[in-house]
Structure formats: C-alpha cells, structure tokens
Design a protein around this motif. Structure first.
Motif, mmCIF file in Angstrom:
data_model
loop_
_atom_site.group_PDB
_atom_site.id
_atom_site.type_symbol
_atom_site.label_atom_id
_atom_site.label_comp_id
_atom_site.label_asym_id
_atom_site.label_seq_id
_atom_site.Cartn_x
_atom_site.Cartn_y
_atom_site.Cartn_z
ATOM 1 N N HIS A 100 0.830 -1.205 0.000
ATOM 2 C CA HIS A 100 0.000 0.000 0.000
ATOM 3 C C HIS A 100 0.863 1.254 0.000
ATOM 4 N N LEU A 101 1.961 1.225 0.751
ATOM 5 C CA LEU A 101 2.874 2.371 0.793
ATOM 6 C C LEU A 101 3.425 2.665 -0.590
ATOM 7 N N LEU A 102 3.897 1.636 -1.285
ATOM 8 C CA LEU A 102 4.473 1.843 -2.606
ATOM 9 C C LEU A 102 3.422 2.262 -3.623
ATOM 10 N N ALA A 103 2.208 1.768 -3.468
ATOM 11 C CA ALA A 103 1.147 2.104 -4.422
ATOM 12 C C ALA A 103 0.821 3.586 -4.399
ATOM 13 N N ARG A 104 0.925 4.212 -3.237
ATOM 14 C CA ARG A 104 0.584 5.634 -3.132
ATOM 15 C C ARG A 104 1.816 6.538 -3.126
ATOM 16 N N SER A 105 2.988 5.948 -3.313
ATOM 17 C CA SER A 105 4.219 6.733 -3.298
ATOM 18 C C SER A 105 4.556 7.250 -4.692
ATOM 19 N N LYS A 106 5.582 8.070 -4.756
ATOM 20 C CA LYS A 106 6.140 8.467 -6.034
ATOM 21 C C LYS A 106 6.775 7.242 -6.696
#
Length: 260
Positions: A100-106
């Motif tokens: 989830h962190l990577l999905a919403r990250s740059k």
C-alpha cells in the motif's frame, strides 16, 4: 550539494530530483527488521512529502541487497494495544503495509547489485522498475527453508513472469542470475555493477521529469487495470483519469491567462 538525513540502518540522500534510499545494515545482511523497515518507510514518506523529488531509488551497500527477514530481531510493540508485531505482520498489514505504501508513493526503482533473497526479492515486486547489476542474484528459497512466499509474491510474481514460471520458481526454490531474471521479466534491465546507481538515477530523473499528475494517474491505471477482466471497468477508469487530467490542464491554462 546533496541534502542528507541521519538514520541508523539506512542512508537517505537527494540526487537532483531523485531520492536515493540505501540499505546499510551490513552486519545483518540488510535483512528486514522492524527498525530497518520503519526507517525505510519514513524515508519514503519524506521523499513523498518533498515537492522537489519526483522519483525514489532503493539500493544497498555490501554484497547483499537484503537477506530476507532478520530472525534475530525483536518484535515491535504497538503503543496502542501493547501487541508484539514481527516484521511480517508489520509489512503485510492491510491498508498500511509495504504494498500500500508503494502504491501511493512516487515512482520507485529497485537497484540491486548483489543478492536479493526471499523477502529481499518480494519487497521489490510492487516497484515500478527493477534494475539488476550484472552480478545480482534473485533467490526464492521459501519452501527449501520450510517457509512460504510472502508479501504479495503469490499475486505479484505471476503478473511479472507468468503463472507457470512463478510457480516453478517458488516450488523449486530457484536462484536466478541477473540475465535469467531479465529474460523472464522479473527485472527489466541489466547493467554493469559499477554503473547500476547511475543508471537507476538516470531512470529516476526521466520519471521525475514527467508531469506529476499524468505520472500518478498512469501508475494508478496500471495497478488497477492490469488484471481487470471487465472491459467497461478499465475503459471507465481510463476515461475518468483523462477527464481529471484535462480539467487540471484547463485549470493551469486559465491560471496562466489570468496572470497574463
């Protein structure tokens, strides 16, 4: 001059419009522990909050990118519940975990010049681009060690290499060379080890130069549509994204006209 932040398990620096996060806990083979994971999480959030940053590179010091789970590391205690959480529970939390962190990250680029083992590989699967140094290796030893694939591997690996290959790789606990990993689509580029970081930063600069809204919408469309069986559903998402983009372009043009 690069702006640097101080961490205990990683390094964080800015190279132009690219944030570079470097695992540097070599005495533990850069294995994931709750402290290392939390520092990486914080570094990613720092890059996300920095308007000057357009892409993130995750790489490492030493011969091992990440040896998987640090089994000697103690658990993290949840301050609200008092519950003890190991690294698997932390990184695989629904809604707030690693994927989830990577999905919403740059946009994120994984740059590996050594050994990525177990969790060291699966943490790279949700990234946008994976680049391997010529000496890099990619190991899936879960079953041979009496464990199982984790961190979304059973969903994400088949998307990259195909169902049959993914099953073969995991059931037989394969170790892949950089060229083998590229040939099956696990990584997209192989470069000499000494050129790895420069290549990753170059790719990051390309991503950072793209319009931010269009980059975000494109990544979201791929994440949602890659396995969408409903034709109308993926067309609807693309239509909605185009409307959002066109509205943003019009708003920017109107603002420029008002200034003029």
């Amino acid at each position: 001059m690069d702006r640097r932040m101080t961490y205990d398990h990683i390094r964080y620096e800015k190279r132009g419009a690219v944030a570079v996060i470097t695992y540097d806990k070599q005495e533990r083979r850069n294995a994931w522990s709750p402290p290392l994971y939390r520092e990486t999480e914080r570094a990613i959030e720092t890059a996300n909050a920095d308007d000057a940053i357009g892409a993130i590179v995750l790489t490492h010091e030493g011969p091992i990118f990440c040896a998987g789970t640090d089994f000697k590391a103690g658990p993290e205690v949840d301050p609200d519940t008092g519950k003890k959480l190991n690294i698997a529970q932390i990184c695989m939390m629904q809604d707030t975990g690693w994927i989830h962190l990577l999905a919403r990250s740059k946009p994120m680029i994984g740059a590996v010049h050594g050994a990525a083992i177990g969790l060291g590989v699966t943490q790279l699967l949700p990234m946008d681009i994976r680049i391997g140094g010529a000496s890099s290796t990619w190991s899936f030893p879960f079953l041979s060690l009496g464990y199982m694939p984790e961190l979304g591997c059973t969903a994400l690996l088949p998307r990259l290499v195909g169902y049959g290959r993914a099953l073969d790789i995991c059931l037989t606990s394969q170790k892949l060379t950089a060229q083998e990993a590229k040939d099956i689509g696990l990584i997209t580029r192989v470069v000499p080890d000494e050129q790895l970081l420069d290549e990753a930063i170059k790719v990051g600069e390309t991503l950072a130069a793209a319009p931010r809204l269009q980059m975000r919408l494109t990544r979201e469309l791929f994440q949602k549509n890659a396995l969408e069986p409903d034709t109308n559903a993926y067309l609807r998402r693309e239509t909605d994204a185009f409307i959002e983009m066109l509205r943003a372009i019009k708003k920017a043009r109107d603002a420029d006209t008002a200034k003029g």
